[in-house]
Design an enzyme around this catalytic site. Structure first.
Site, PDB file in Angstrom:
ATOM      1  N   ASP A  23      31.740  57.303  45.396  1.00 58.94           N
ATOM      2  CA  ASP A  23      30.772  57.470  44.652  1.00 58.94           C
ATOM      3  C   ASP A  23      30.587  56.411  43.618  1.00 58.94           C
ATOM      4  OD1 ASP A  23      30.134  59.974  45.554  1.00 58.94           O
ATOM      5  OD2 ASP A  23      30.248  61.069  43.755  1.00 58.94           O
ATOM      6  N   LYS A  80      21.887  60.963  47.491  1.00 56.47           N
ATOM      7  CA  LYS A  80      21.625  62.363  47.510  1.00 56.47           C
ATOM      8  C   LYS A  80      20.395  62.883  47.322  1.00 56.47           C
ATOM      9  CE  LYS A  80      26.455  63.175  45.544  1.00 56.47           C
ATOM     10  NZ  LYS A  80      27.016  63.842  46.696  1.00 56.47           N
ATOM     11  N   GLY A 152      33.516  66.886  40.995  1.00 58.03           N
ATOM     12  CA  GLY A 152      33.462  66.799  39.711  1.00 58.03           C
ATOM     13  C   GLY A 152      34.599  67.472  38.938  1.00 58.03           C
ATOM     14  N   ARG A 164      40.271  75.043  55.615  1.00 57.88           N
ATOM     15  CA  ARG A 164      41.257  76.003  56.125  1.00 57.88           C
ATOM     16  C   ARG A 164      40.283  77.065  56.604  1.00 57.88           C
ATOM     17  NH1 ARG A 164      46.347  75.734  56.346  1.00 57.88           N
ATOM     18  NH2 ARG A 164      47.508  74.746  54.884  1.00 57.88           N
ATOM     19  N   GLY A 213      36.680  67.240  44.873  1.00 57.21           N
ATOM     20  CA  GLY A 213      38.046  67.416  44.040  1.00 57.21           C
ATOM     21  C   GLY A 213      39.039  66.421  44.525  1.00 57.21           C
ATOM     22  N   GLY A 234      34.461  61.286  45.008  1.00 52.97           N
ATOM     23  CA  GLY A 234      33.317  61.218  44.026  1.00 52.97           C
ATOM     24  C   GLY A 234      33.877  60.552  42.848  1.00 52.97           C
ATOM     25  N   SER A 235      34.131  61.452  41.766  1.00 51.39           N
ATOM     26  CA  SER A 235      34.550  61.171  40.191  1.00 51.39           C
ATOM     27  C   SER A 235      35.972  60.606  40.261  1.00 51.39           C
ATOM     28  CB  SER A 235      34.364  62.347  39.300  1.00 51.39           C
ATOM     29  OG  SER A 235      33.251  63.064  39.714  1.00 51.39           O
TER      30      SER A 235
END
Lengths: 293, 219
Positions: A23, A80, A152, A164, A213, A234-235
């Site tokens: 990102d 996005k 995030g 999983r 995450g 991402g973050s």
């Protein structure tokens, strides 16, 4: 979308295998990501951690920003669109980016329908929490799947749960006698023909990345060892203390996900990761992964 | 020659690794993924697959692989670069410094535009196959110049799409993304190997777009 165009789009995703998609919110970050070895960038105005913090309605980013990022790098550019917002997707296709992420990180535009991705020439990646969700998105025309995770947060627990779950459901399906398939697809909302293909292949018929995450090299390698084909971060990079080093370390960890010596080497002295927020401490309505179906 | 000399490697850092391994399996050539410098030993040839060239360049640099590949090349190792792999092998890249720089040619990165400009086409490559060959271009580069020692295998419109010198083959397209085995057989022969069913049809009816998944890792 013609069958041939769909295949080309699925094959671009194949060329991203083993790589990291990052990102970025401006040209400078896009260049840092490319320099660190990202295989693609996701161009957006705010990373998920900030979307969370600031609240409000999150929409497609300003196409001017996306275009500036597209002009600044040679690697593929993704952006996005809101779930179900087919006009945002039309605009992104007109902008000629490389991939659209129909994403739960943005505020959904439609709570009943996802975008009919077969109507587009441009490829789509979509999030999924389980096999049924992945199969429905593929049936709608997605050429690539990613776990939803919980964007995030810097907490990898949901991405692990989703991967999983997919693996477990694929194993179940693969082991079913033929007369039990129809009941399984009914319970899981899987298109029947696609279920037969997944059963035969023992995996999704398209590339499947981890997302949501991932904040450390170890997180990336964990998702790879769980069977993902690559990772989105991402973050996790630009909210950390040293994005340049962390980006590079996550790229290396993704390539050498099975080599503990190299993982040790790249995990050292990276500075603080993004602060993060434990998903277990979040109320249900704060969670983005529940968006879409 | 040692039994080992009959093997080909596919550089396994990022990108279309499994697709090449599957094609090599189909032509009956022993092949292995190469992640470490030590795994280059004893190989007759190495395929540098498609992927993202900047990513591949970073990963080659950090663990000493690029040096090891250049050394093995000096020792006779044959190389084939597809798409990003061709960029890494070129001696000249438009607007940026070259990377391995082992073949005398200039490439222009991502020369067709975005993914919407990716395409398939059927071409004649007499040096490689008698019958026409389907080829897949994905965000492909163009070869815009080749040196005197480099032979053009395929010229299309205003660019060169495949070329070779004594030791190196380059294609800006992806033969590993089609059912056609002609280029893999060609490279195997260039490496001194004999692919099985050498005279068989190049179009493998058993190939599907998911065939690579045989080599994908599973949890």
């Amino acid at each position: 979308m013609t069958e041939n165009r769909y295949l080309l789009n699925a094959q671009l995703a194949q060329m991203l295998k083993g790589g990291v998609i990052m990102d970025v919110v401006n040209v400078e970050q896009a260049q840092i990501a490319q320099e660190a070895g990202a295989v693609a960038v996701m161009a957006l105005e705010r990373v998920p951690a900030d979307i969370r913090k600031q609240g409000g309605v999150a929409r497609m980013s300003d196409p001017g920003l996306i275009r500036a990022i597209k002009e600044a790098v040679t690697i593929p550019v993704m952006a996005k669109a809101r779930i179900g917002h087919f006009v945002e997707a039309q605009i992104l296709q007109a902008l000629k980016i490389d991939y659209i992420d129909e994403s739960e990180v943005l505020t959904p535009a439609d709570e009943e329908c996802h975008i009919d991705k077969t109507q587009f020439a441009i490829p789509f990646v979509c999030g999924a929490r389980n096999l049924g969700e992945a199969a429905r998105r593929i049936a709608e025309g997605a050429a690539m799947i990613r776990t939803k995770g919980e964007a995030g947060t810097g907490d990898v627990v949901e991405a692990v749960r989703h991967m999983r779950t997919m693996n477990r459901e694929i194993r179940q399906l693969a082991g079913l006698p033929s007369e039990e398939i129809m009941g399984f697809v009914k319970a899981n909302g899987i298109p029947y023909e696609l279920a037969l293909e997944i059963k035969k292949l023992g995996r999704l018929p398209v590339v499947n990345f981890a997302a949501g995450g991932i904040a450390t090299p170890a997180d990336a390698a964990l998702m790879m060892q769980l069977g993902c084909d690559g990772v989105f971060v991402g973050s996790g990079i630009f909210k950390s203390a040293d994005p340049v080093r962390r980006a590079s370390a996550i790229v290396k960890a993704t390539a050498f996900y099975n080599d503990a010596e190299k993982l040790l080497d790249v995990s050292m002295d990276l500075g603080d990761p993004m602060p993060g927020q434990s998903v277990a401490s979040m109320a249900g309505e704060e969670r983005l992964a529940g968006r879409g179906w | 020659m040692a039994a080992d000399a009959g093997r080909l490697g596919v550089l396994d850092l990022q990108g279309g690794v499994q697709e090449h391994l599957d094609h090599l399996r189909r032509i009956g050539v022993a092949a292995q993924a190469v992640k470490r410098a030590t795994e280059l030993e004893g190989l007759a040839g190495l395929i540098i697959p498609g992927g993202e060239s900047t990513c591949l360049a970073r990963l080659l640099d950090i663990f000493g692989l690029s040096h090891a590949i250049s050394q093995a090349y000096s020792g006779g190792l044959k190389l084939w670069g597809t798409c990003a792999g061709a960029i890494l092998l070129a001696s000249e890249i438009t607007d940026e410094p070259p990377f391995l720089g082992l073949i005398d040619m200039a490439v222009s990165r991502n020369a067709f535009g975005s993914q919407l400009d990716s395409f398939n086409r059927v071409v004649e490559v007499p040096a490689v196959a008698v019958e026409p060959v389907p080829v897949t271009f994905i965000r492909a580069p163009k070869i815009v110049r080749v040196g005197a020692g480099v032979r053009v295998l395929l010229q299309l419109d205003d660019y060169i799409a495949a070329a070779e010198d004594e030791q190196i083959l380059v294609t800006v397209f992806h033969p590993e993304l089609t059912a056609n085995l002609a280029f893999h057989r060609y490279f195997a022969r260039k490496c001194g190997l004999t692919p099985s069913d050498n005279d068989a049809a190049n179009l493998d009816p058993d190939w599907t777009p998911q065939s690579w998944m045989r080599f994908a890792h599973h949890s």
